[in-house]
Design a protein around this motif. Structure first.
Motif, short mmCIF file in Angstrom:
data_model
loop_
_atom_site.label_atom_id
_atom_site.label_comp_id
_atom_site.label_asym_id
_atom_site.label_seq_id
_atom_site.Cartn_x
_atom_site.Cartn_y
_atom_site.Cartn_z
N ARG A 187 0.07 -7.06 36.37
CA ARG A 187 0.61 -7.38 37.70
C ARG A 187 0.95 -6.13 38.49
NH1 ARG A 187 -1.56 -11.65 38.97
NH2 ARG A 187 -1.29 -13.30 37.47
N ALA A 196 -10.98 -4.07 33.47
CA ALA A 196 -10.37 -5.01 34.41
C ALA A 196 -9.63 -4.20 35.46
CB ALA A 196 -9.42 -5.95 33.68
N GLN A 210 -4.39 -13.95 26.78
CA GLN A 210 -4.96 -13.60 28.08
C GLN A 210 -3.89 -12.79 28.80
OE1 GLN A 210 -5.36 -16.32 31.62
NE2 GLN A 210 -7.52 -16.09 31.03
N GLN A 263 -6.57 -9.12 37.58
CA GLN A 263 -7.75 -9.72 36.96
C GLN A 263 -7.46 -10.01 35.47
OE1 GLN A 263 -11.11 -7.01 36.61
NE2 GLN A 263 -12.49 -8.67 37.18
N PRO A 264 -7.47 -11.29 35.06
CA PRO A 264 -7.15 -11.60 33.66
C PRO A 264 -8.26 -11.15 32.70
CG PRO A 264 -7.68 -13.61 34.89
CD PRO A 264 -7.72 -12.47 35.86
N THR A 287 -2.81 -10.30 32.22
CA THR A 287 -3.07 -9.90 33.60
C THR A 287 -2.06 -8.83 33.96
OG1 THR A 287 -3.76 -12.16 34.14
CG2 THR A 287 -3.28 -10.69 35.99
#
Length: 174
Positions: free
Chosen positions: A32, A5, A28, A9-10, A30
């Motif tokens: 940052r 990823a 999930q 993008q999760p 992500t």
């Protein structure tokens, strides 16, 4: 490797441990940001000092190192309340060198979790119900002047076990 990823993008990770084998925790994540070379958030450090009644301290990294603060969003996409933090589950990598949080770095990450929790953003460190979202912070120390190239988020309860590195997601930063 479960996948790759990029920041923003999760990606989904299922964490199976001996106590969760019948109901694995599903998350999930992500990524940052990863910010290096700056002091730890003064608001967080002041909050931590106030909570223990100590004077506000300004932590310094080990000699020859810099702090890097990883910020991720975590969403519990499982079917029950789950607890998760970056301790021993996330590494910040510079090329082929893997950095994990020391015990002191983990304490700083806990300070971040407490601070954001006090502002209504419960971190998965304290447990999130299904569908709930909260911030995750990891505090790492890497050599001064170096830039991290990737983050590894494992699906296990530790990055390495006797069987080697646990499967996980590779988040490319550069």
């Amino acid at each position: 490797m479960l996948g790759t990823a990029r920041p923003g993008q999760p990606f989904n990770v299922t964490v199976i441990a001996s106590d969760t084998a019948d109901d694995p925790h599903r998350w999930q994540f992500t990524v940052r940001s990863v910010v290096c070379g700056k002091p730890l958030d003064p608001g967080v450090m002041a909050y931590a000092a106030d909570s223990v009644g100590a004077p506000t301290a300004s932590p310094t990294p080990e000699a020859g190192k810099q702090f890097c603060v990883l910020t991720m969003d975590a969403v519990n996409v499982g079917k029950s309340m789950a607890v998760w933090n970056a301790d021993n589950r996330v590494s910040l990598n510079v090329a082929d060198t893997r950095y994990t949080m020391s015990q002191k770095d983990s304490e700083y990450a806990s300070d971040y979790a407490q601070y954001w929790n006090s502002r209504g953003q419960t971190a998965p460190t304290f447990g999130l119900n299904p569908g709930s979202k909260g911030p995750v912070h990891g505090i790492f120390q890497i050599p001064t002047g170096e830039k991290p190239t990737s983050v590894w988020v494992t699906s296990g309860t530790a990055i390495t076990t006797i069987d080697g590195v646990q499967p996980g997601y590779f988040v490319r930063l550069t």
